[in-house]
Design an enzyme around this catalytic site. Structure first.
Site, short mmCIF file in Angstrom:
data_model
loop_
_atom_site.label_atom_id
_atom_site.label_comp_id
_atom_site.label_asym_id
_atom_site.label_seq_id
_atom_site.Cartn_x
_atom_site.Cartn_y
_atom_site.Cartn_z
N HIS A 294 41.02 33.72 59.96
CA HIS A 294 40.78 34.04 58.52
C HIS A 294 41.32 35.44 58.60
O HIS A 294 40.78 36.49 58.88
CB HIS A 294 39.24 34.18 58.34
CG HIS A 294 39.08 34.45 56.92
ND1 HIS A 294 38.14 33.83 56.09
CD2 HIS A 294 39.15 35.46 56.14
CE1 HIS A 294 37.86 34.53 54.88
NE2 HIS A 294 38.59 35.50 54.92
N HIS B 132 43.69 38.17 55.66
CA HIS B 132 44.46 38.55 54.34
C HIS B 132 45.48 39.43 54.75
O HIS B 132 45.26 40.57 54.81
CB HIS B 132 43.30 39.43 53.30
CG HIS B 132 42.06 38.59 52.89
ND1 HIS B 132 41.98 37.75 51.84
CD2 HIS B 132 40.91 38.34 53.75
CE1 HIS B 132 40.83 37.34 52.09
NE2 HIS B 132 40.07 37.64 53.02
N ARG C 134 47.86 39.96 52.51
CA ARG C 134 48.26 40.55 51.16
C ARG C 134 49.82 40.16 51.03
O ARG C 134 50.36 39.18 51.58
CB ARG C 134 48.27 41.87 51.14
CG ARG C 134 46.71 42.52 51.63
CD ARG C 134 45.52 42.01 50.41
NE ARG C 134 44.33 42.63 50.50
CZ ARG C 134 43.22 42.11 50.28
NH1 ARG C 134 42.95 40.73 50.07
NH2 ARG C 134 42.23 42.77 50.55
N LYS D 205 40.86 26.80 50.19
CA LYS D 205 40.03 27.74 50.15
C LYS D 205 39.09 27.58 48.82
O LYS D 205 39.88 27.58 47.70
CB LYS D 205 40.61 29.08 50.13
CG LYS D 205 39.63 30.26 50.30
CD LYS D 205 38.90 30.65 51.40
CE LYS D 205 37.96 31.66 51.14
NZ LYS D 205 37.70 32.25 52.42
N HIS E 294 34.21 30.48 50.90
CA HIS E 294 33.35 31.51 50.67
C HIS E 294 32.21 31.18 50.19
O HIS E 294 31.87 30.85 49.19
CB HIS E 294 34.26 32.50 49.80
CG HIS E 294 33.60 33.96 49.69
ND1 HIS E 294 34.32 35.07 50.35
CD2 HIS E 294 32.48 34.19 49.30
CE1 HIS E 294 33.44 36.05 50.28
NE2 HIS E 294 32.16 35.44 49.58
N HIS F 166 33.45 33.44 57.60
CA HIS F 166 32.58 34.76 57.57
C HIS F 166 31.03 34.60 57.47
O HIS F 166 30.65 35.30 56.25
CB HIS F 166 33.37 35.85 56.81
CG HIS F 166 33.54 35.70 55.53
ND1 HIS F 166 32.60 34.88 54.62
CD2 HIS F 166 34.74 35.52 54.63
CE1 HIS F 166 33.48 34.70 53.32
NE2 HIS F 166 34.43 35.02 53.39
N LEU G 241 32.40 41.61 51.46
CA LEU G 241 31.78 40.54 51.00
C LEU G 241 32.00 39.36 51.93
O LEU G 241 33.16 39.26 52.42
CB LEU G 241 32.17 40.07 49.62
CG LEU G 241 31.71 41.33 48.69
CD1 LEU G 241 32.33 41.08 47.16
CD2 LEU G 241 30.03 41.27 48.50
N ASP H 226 38.54 38.14 59.07
CA ASP H 226 38.40 38.64 57.55
C ASP H 226 39.05 40.06 57.37
O ASP H 226 38.52 40.66 56.51
CB ASP H 226 36.94 38.41 57.02
CG ASP H 226 37.03 38.50 55.56
OD1 ASP H 226 38.03 38.22 54.92
OD2 ASP H 226 35.72 38.80 55.12
N ALA I 240 35.77 45.44 47.83
CA ALA I 240 35.14 44.96 48.96
C ALA I 240 36.47 44.45 49.95
O ALA I 240 37.35 43.82 49.66
CB ALA I 240 34.54 43.73 48.80
C1 NCD Z 1 38.48 39.79 50.74
C2 NCD Z 1 39.50 40.49 50.18
O1 NCD Z 1 39.75 41.59 49.99
O2 NCD Z 1 40.51 39.80 49.64
N1 NCD Z 1 37.31 40.85 50.87
C3 NCD Z 1 36.31 40.96 51.54
O3 NCD Z 1 35.20 41.89 51.28
N2 NCD Z 1 36.20 40.08 52.73
C4 NCD Z 1 37.97 38.76 50.29
C5 NCD Z 1 36.91 37.93 50.89
O4 NCD Z 1 37.17 37.38 51.80
O5 NCD Z 1 35.82 37.88 50.44
ZN ZN Z 2 38.38 37.02 53.54
#
Ligand code: NCD
Ligand code: ZN
Length: 343
Positions: A13, A15, A17, A99, A136, A174, A219, A247, A263
């Site tokens: 998991h 991100h 971007r 997702k 999520h 998560h 989050l 995450d 977040a």
């Molecule tokens: C994640 C994000 O910034 O894309 N933020 C987070 O707080 N984990 C989105 C997510 O996984 O909830």
């Molecule tokens: Zn995430």
């Protein structure tokens, strides 16, 4: 000085971007992980395999020379995702999960699903095509206390979902509560969970140490100690239903340090060291490899990695900031040190 040789870890998991971020996130992940499950919540979400294919190319272009990093792509479910799109995702060969962001629940979830029943045929198709559902797991109801949103999701949505789709593979992403640990333990073998390093390492007090600390805000939000302890017990138990998922979710510092900060915690460079420290503290280092390098691959039906890495118990400083493009990110443990490093 302890050393531990393990199969190279994956991150189930993450991100990465897009745009300038990729010059930071991809090399940082590729320095440690062989494969990452790439979250699809871009500013324009990845809702179709054709978009995933292009996004995958952009990621691959950012992989350092000679590194065999493999991005595993996912689709972002909306009310409009059809069973046909799921069949196309399967045929693409590059999509490893879809997702579910309940609408409004986190960063870039505005296009998320409003009511699960609307996508039941799509979930049926995922079950048939063996595409895991990545969740999520929080309700988006502002009337529900933010610390209770995961438990509400289990009680109001997930319990029924698992009953209605017994053959669907589900990753409860998560997880942050003892309720989630219990739910996963008691569910069938088709239900697993990822656990982040920050939810193992910190409790909610971290967000308020001497002032408000935006770099600990993510989050689902950090929870109280009893939940942290349940997560540590689950992660280090050797139960293959619980595996790594960092995450890692970078936001430029200007977007974190603000009157309404985003977040997300950027932890790719430090995640593995923090997992190792947690496992070491519990005298469970012998269980680390299963968690970081075996159980996730098994759940996703993928081969184990070939290469190994060696972790050494040695202090390593974490930079105060990391740059990308013209911006900076404050990573988890910035300006502090971690106790393990890859040699
Ligand atoms: C994640 C994000 O910034 O894309 N933020 C987070 O707080 N984990 C989105 C997510 O996984 O909830
Ligand atoms: Zn995430």
């Amino acid at each position: 000085m302890r050393e531990l040789k393990i199969i190279q870890p994956d991150d189930w998991h993450c991100h990465l971007r897009d745009g300038a971020y990729l010059s930071r996130t991809v090399p940082d992940s590729a320095a440690i992980f062989k494969r990452v499950i790439v979250m699809p919540n871009l500013t324009t979400p990845i809702t179709h395999p054709s978009a995933a294919k292009k996004y995958r190319e952009r990621i691959l272009n950012a992989v350092p020379e000679g590194n065999d990093f493999e991005p595993l792509m996912t689709l972002y479910l909306t009310d409009e995702t059809t069973p046909h799109v799921i069949a196309e995702a399967k045929a693409s060969g590059i999509i490893h999960g879809a997702k579910l962001y309940p609408q409004g629940v986190t960063t870039h979830s505005e296009a998320g699903v409003t009511k699960l029943e609307k996508i039941y045929p799509t979930l049926e198709a995922m079950s048939e095509h063996h595409i895991p559902l990545l969740i999520h797991g929080e309700v988006n109801d502002p009337a529900v206390d933010i610390f209770d949103r995961e438990k509400y999701f289990i009680d109001k949505i997930l319990t029924q979902l698992v009953k209605n789709f017994p053959s669907l593979k589900i990753v409860f992403e998560h997880i942050t509560t003892k309720d989630a640990v219990l739910f996963v333990e008691e569910s069938s073998k088709n239900v697993a969970a990822t656990i982040t390093p920050h939810h193992l390492y910190y409790q909610r007090n971290a967000m308020f140490m001497g002032g408000i600390r935006p770099h600990y805000y993510c989050l689902p939000v950090l929870k109280r100690q009893e939940h942290q302890l349940a997560l540590i017990a689950a992660a280090t138990s050797g139960n293959p239903k619980f595996f790594i998922g960092t995450d890692s979710a970078p936001h430029a510092v200007t977007r974190k340090e603000s009157s309404c900060g985003c977040a997300g915690i950027y932890n790719s460079p430090t995640a593995l060291a923090l997992y190792a420290e947690i496992f070491a503290t519990q005298n469970k280092l012998h269980k680390l490899e299963g968690f970081t390098s075996l159980y996730g691959a098994d759940f996703y039906g993928l081969a184990h990695n070939q290469k190994t890495i060696t972790l050494r118990e040695i202090s390593k400083n974490v930079p105060e900031t990391l740059s990308f493009g013209d911006e900076t990110i404050i990573p988890l443990k910035a300006g502090q040190s971690v106790k393990w490093d890859i040699i």
